[in-house]
Design a protein around this motif. Structure first.
Motif, short mmCIF file in Angstrom:
data_model
loop_
_atom_site.label_atom_id
_atom_site.label_comp_id
_atom_site.label_asym_id
_atom_site.label_seq_id
_atom_site.Cartn_x
_atom_site.Cartn_y
_atom_site.Cartn_z
N LEU A 175 0.81 -1.14 0.07
CA LEU A 175 0.19 0.04 0.08
C LEU A 175 0.83 1.48 -0.05
CD1 LEU A 175 -3.23 -0.94 2.18
CD2 LEU A 175 -2.61 -1.65 0.15
N TYR A 176 2.00 1.12 0.58
CA TYR A 176 2.97 2.31 0.57
C TYR A 176 3.15 2.55 -0.93
CZ TYR A 176 4.61 3.49 5.11
OH TYR A 176 4.64 4.20 6.44
N THR A 177 3.49 1.71 -1.94
CA THR A 177 3.63 2.01 -3.14
C THR A 177 2.45 2.38 -3.83
OG1 THR A 177 5.69 0.14 -3.02
CG2 THR A 177 4.54 0.86 -5.20
N ALA A 178 1.20 1.52 -3.72
CA ALA A 178 0.15 1.67 -4.54
C ALA A 178 -0.68 3.01 -4.29
CB ALA A 178 -0.79 0.67 -4.40
N LEU A 179 -0.66 3.11 -2.82
CA LEU A 179 -1.62 4.57 -2.25
C LEU A 179 -0.72 5.65 -2.07
CD1 LEU A 179 -3.37 2.03 -2.00
CD2 LEU A 179 -4.03 2.76 0.26
N GLY A 180 0.65 5.56 -1.85
CA GLY A 180 1.61 6.60 -1.37
C GLY A 180 2.72 6.89 -2.49
N GLY A 181 2.85 5.93 -3.56
CA GLY A 181 3.78 6.20 -4.48
C GLY A 181 5.11 5.78 -3.89
N LEU A 182 5.54 5.42 -3.00
CA LEU A 182 6.94 4.94 -2.83
C LEU A 182 7.26 3.69 -3.62
CD1 LEU A 182 5.98 6.15 0.28
CD2 LEU A 182 8.50 5.70 0.52
N ARG A 183 8.35 3.87 -3.99
CA ARG A 183 9.22 2.84 -5.13
C ARG A 183 9.09 1.61 -4.12
NH1 ARG A 183 14.18 3.54 -5.64
NH2 ARG A 183 14.11 5.26 -4.11
N PRO A 184 8.65 0.48 -5.06
CA PRO A 184 8.73 -1.05 -4.31
C PRO A 184 10.11 -1.38 -3.78
CG PRO A 184 7.64 -0.96 -6.50
CD PRO A 184 8.18 0.47 -6.26
N SER A 185 11.28 -0.92 -4.50
CA SER A 185 12.34 -1.00 -4.15
C SER A 185 13.00 -0.53 -2.80
CB SER A 185 13.68 -0.95 -5.09
OG SER A 185 13.39 0.43 -5.73
N ALA A 186 12.10 0.48 -2.67
CA ALA A 186 12.66 1.57 -1.23
C ALA A 186 11.93 0.79 -0.01
CB ALA A 186 11.93 2.83 -1.45
N CYS A 187 11.10 -0.30 -0.25
CA CYS A 187 10.09 -0.76 0.89
C CYS A 187 10.58 -2.22 1.12
CB CYS A 187 8.83 -0.87 0.25
SG CYS A 187 8.06 0.61 -0.06
N LEU A 188 10.90 -2.21 2.76
CA LEU A 188 11.46 -3.51 3.24
C LEU A 188 10.70 -4.03 4.24
CD1 LEU A 188 13.51 -5.75 3.76
CD2 LEU A 188 14.87 -3.95 5.11
N PRO A 189 9.81 -5.32 3.96
CA PRO A 189 9.07 -5.84 5.09
C PRO A 189 9.84 -6.78 5.99
CG PRO A 189 8.25 -6.52 2.83
CD PRO A 189 9.81 -5.86 2.66
N ILE A 190 9.74 -6.34 7.14
CA ILE A 190 10.51 -7.61 8.02
C ILE A 190 9.64 -7.95 9.17
CG2 ILE A 190 12.56 -7.16 9.89
CD1 ILE A 190 14.05 -5.14 8.36
N THR A 191 9.77 -9.40 9.48
CA THR A 191 9.28 -10.05 10.74
C THR A 191 10.47 -10.38 11.69
OG1 THR A 191 7.49 -10.54 9.32
CG2 THR A 191 7.82 -12.02 11.29
N ILE A 192 10.26 -10.08 12.94
CA ILE A 192 11.13 -10.40 13.94
C ILE A 192 10.56 -11.66 14.58
CG2 ILE A 192 12.04 -9.92 16.06
CD1 ILE A 192 12.69 -6.93 14.78
N ASP A 193 11.22 -12.65 14.48
CA ASP A 193 10.86 -13.96 15.15
C ASP A 193 11.54 -14.23 16.48
OD1 ASP A 193 9.65 -16.46 15.73
OD2 ASP A 193 10.22 -17.22 13.87
N VAL A 194 10.62 -13.99 17.43
CA VAL A 194 11.09 -14.41 18.96
C VAL A 194 10.46 -15.56 19.31
CG1 VAL A 194 11.96 -11.97 19.39
CG2 VAL A 194 9.66 -12.56 20.23
N GLY A 195 9.91 -16.31 18.50
CA GLY A 195 8.96 -17.46 18.88
C GLY A 195 7.33 -17.02 18.86
N THR A 196 6.50 -17.92 19.44
CA THR A 196 5.00 -17.55 19.54
C THR A 196 4.44 -18.41 20.65
OG1 THR A 196 2.90 -17.95 18.42
CG2 THR A 196 4.60 -19.50 17.83
N ASN A 197 3.42 -17.64 21.42
CA ASN A 197 2.72 -18.51 22.24
C ASN A 197 1.36 -19.21 21.82
OD1 ASN A 197 4.87 -17.75 23.84
ND2 ASN A 197 3.67 -16.05 25.02
N ASN A 198 1.49 -18.98 20.73
CA ASN A 198 0.12 -19.74 19.89
C ASN A 198 0.32 -21.42 19.84
OD1 ASN A 198 -1.67 -20.69 17.84
ND2 ASN A 198 -1.76 -18.76 16.92
#
Ligand code: OAA
Ligand code: MG
Length: 653
Positions: A275-298
């Protein structure tokens, strides 16, 4: 305006010469990818990936020499538009200032061609490659004869997508498209935003996260787990894009209203950044998704054989804090202090602490606390046109006193204080919150978490939401509890008996967690409610009258906010920027929207809205002296528009 051409060295032939078939007949490359710093003769440094077999090219490229592939082909590609600001030349985001003379000096990057080009989602055009491009880039025979325009491909992709009746299948098809032809993916998303938002975003992204392990095909984004402790900087360097401007990061502990989904929360940063790219016009290459995995209690996920994360319970306390600290320092070290870090879907206890700690040293904001606050304040301010009275004339009651609830409450109080000059403390007294233990009142203050304490006003204890509505008599009822179906018939009827036009906002996501549906709100209030929700609801027909409802979702705010911060080179986020974003959004609600009972503009105009939000945010950044991109562009809105990425296929010459 001038456009920059950069020449790209295509190494297709070298690739072929250095490839071989392994014993299974699979094509293998002898080369190892290495990072190469490519410097333009003008001095602007770019880092890209090249291959070791191409080390001669890489070395030459590093010295600013334009390399040709072994058969002599050099490709020029037109990159995003550049703007001229104050005599100097600046790219759309204010980066890499260079003189005009420097800009016409080519610099070289290595890009795949031939078979690899078709499998490079950033450059692939599907059947859109022209005859000339097919000749120049070793594509002959790799594509069927037809050349199809991007528009035709778009029509076909939409047609195919609509064949799927199950939203999750549409989600998977969209992710496939993003991973194979990025520009076509964004063209679809931009041109069909209302139809596709519920697919790549709430509610479908919630289901996708729940099933992420089983639908997992290709990794998206960067995974940083406890295993990477001590090596986070190295992990960041593995990411192929070097000019990252915005990171959305989650630790998966509170994904929408669905709870702890651990590592499978990755769908959220991926979705938010699209959505940053589609709605806000940021370049896809400028966008970095990150997940920090410290485990889950699920427990369910821990037992799920397809779970993709660490199979352990969540790290807490020092272990957690140390990993986050290493992450935050590594990000700053790798990308500098102007990279925007958006915290997303952390559980309350970490969300407030991380925001408090890192807002002093980094460009950070928490979307669930601040983005939601800004969008909801905009909706309320707009709704006053329908409800009547000023902000200070309203009484607010929240169900849910977590990130969203207290974040919105605080921003309302701030705006009220600004409008009336009354002390913040006084303004807070018009806002009441209910949590799982009932109304938050002063007798509970000792046992309250710190972020709830400012809302503990003098009142006798009240146990249920219904009793709280009866006691407080709110004009505005806001659901931010993450628990569905909590605005019961009695609650909505009581709101309707107290107010001619009760304002009811069911913010929790996805749809299953919404405090009530649009249909319930309109039916139980006899069509008098002004209603908006976090996840979208379609039109509702009651007694042959059609009721529409808006989507009070932070997607209205964060893309424009992010663009404004980035284009001005902001180094910190300030509450005034959130207020500016909110005012900009509220001002975009047109009379025809009000006439239809709406308090938000339609998403179809979102790129224009984002540009206006970005301009107002950037203005604040400059006014507060927090901008590092100087001089300030004269027309910020035009500048914002000129910065925006468009997904039209580029010509490879
Ligand atoms: O993702 C959304 O739709 C809004 C949001 O931030 C949340 O519910 O956590
Ligand atoms: Mg969120």
């Amino acid at each position: 305006m001038l456009s920059l051409q950069r020449s790209s060295t295509f190494l297709a032939r070298e690739q072929r010469l250095s490839s071989y078939r392994d014993l299974t007949g699979t094509y293998r490359s002898k080369r190892r990818d290495v990072s190469v710093s490519v410097r333009s003769s003008g001095g602007g440094e770019r880092t890209t990936r090249a291959s070791a077999s191409a080390s001669a090219s890489a070395a030459a490229a590093a010295r600013g020499i334009v390399m040709e592939s072994t058969n002599g082909s050099v490709i020029k590609e037109v990159v995003d538009r550049k703007s001229t600001v104050g005599g100097g030349v600046q790219d759309a985001y204010g980066e890499d200032r260079a003189t005009e003379e420097q800009l016409v000096t080519p610099w070289s990057v290595t890009v795949a061609s031939g078979y690899s080009l078709l499998r490079d989602p950033h450059h692939n055009k599907g059947l859109g490659f022209t005859e000339k491009e097919r000749d120049a880039h070793y594509l002959r025979g790799l594509l069927p004869p037809v050349v199809a325009t991007q528009e035709l491909q778009e029509r076909k992709a939409m047609h195919n997508l609509r064949q799927y009746e199950v939203p999750l299948q549409r989600y998977m098809a969209m992710m496939d498209l993003q991973e194979t032809n990025e520009r076509l993916f964004y063209k679809l998303l931009i041109d069909h935003v209302e139809e596709l938002l519920p697919i790549v975003y709430t509610p479908t992204v919630g289901e996708a996260c729940q099933k992420y392990g089983s639908i997992f095909k290709r990794p998206q984004g960067l995974y940083i787990s406890l295993k990477e402790k001590g090596k986070i900087l190295e992990v960041l360097k593995n990411w192929p894009e070097k000019k990252v401007q915005v990171i959305v990061v989650t630790d998966g502990e509170r994904i929408l209203g669905l709870g702890d989904l651990g590592c499978q929360g990755m769908g959220i940063p991926v979705g938010k950044l699209s959505l940053y790219t589609a709605l806000g016009g940021l370049r896809p290459s400028a966008c970095l998704p990150i997940t920090i995995d410290v485990g889950t209690n699920n427990e369910k996920l821990l037992k799920d054989e397809f779970y993709i994360g660490l199979r352990q319970r969540r790290a807490r306390g020092q272990e957690y804090a140390e990993l986050l600290e290493e992450f935050m320092s590594a990000v700053k070290q790798n990308y500098g202090e102007k990279v925007l870090i958006q915290f997303e879907d952390f559980a309350n206890h970490n969300a407030f602490e991380l925001l408090e700690k890192y807002s002093k040293t980094h460009l950070v904001f928490n979307d669930d606390i601040q983005g939601t606050a800004s969008v909801v304040l905009a909706g309320i301010v707009a709704a006053l046109k329908l409800v009547g009275g000023s902000l200070a004339d309203q009484r607010f009651l929240f169900l849910g006193a977590g990130e969203a609830g207290t974040g919105i409450a605080e921003l309302i109080a701030l705006e009220m204080s600004k409008q009336t000059n009354a002390p913040l403390e006084e303004c807070r007294k018009k806002i009441w919150l209910v949590d799982s233990k009932g109304l938050i009142v002063s007798s509970r203050v000792e046992s309250l978490q710190h972020f709830k304490k400012p809302w503990a006003h003098e009142h006798e204890p009240v146990k249920t939401l219904l009793e709280a509505v009866q006691a407080i008599k709110p004009t505005v009822l806001i659901g931010s509890s993450g628990v569905g179906q909590t605005f019961t018939k009695e609650v909505v009827e009581t709101m309707a008996s107290l107010n001619k036009k009760p304002l009811i906002l069911s913010l929790s996501n996805p749809t299953s967690q919404s405090e009530c549906t649009a249909e319930q709100a309109y039916t139980w209030s006899e069509g008098r409610a002004i209603f908006a929700s976090g996840s979208p609801f379609g039109p509702v027909e009651i007694n042959r009258k059609t009721f529409l409802s808006g989507q009070a979702n932070n997607a209205y705010i964060f893309p424009g906010l992010g663009l404004g911060l980035i284009m001005s080179g902001a180094i910190r986020v300030h509450d005034d920027m959130l207020l500016a974003a909110s005012e900009a959004l509220a001002s975009q609600v047109a009379q025809e929207n009000f006439d239809a009972g709406l308090i938000y503009p339609p998403f179809t105009n979102i790129r224009k809205i984002s540009a206006k939000i970005a301009a107002k945010v950037a203005e604040k950044v400059y006014d507060l002296g927090l901008a590092s991109h100087l001089p300030r562009p004269e027309n910020l809105e035009k500048f914002a528009e000129s910065c925006m990425y468009t997904p039209i296929y580029r010509n490879y010459r």
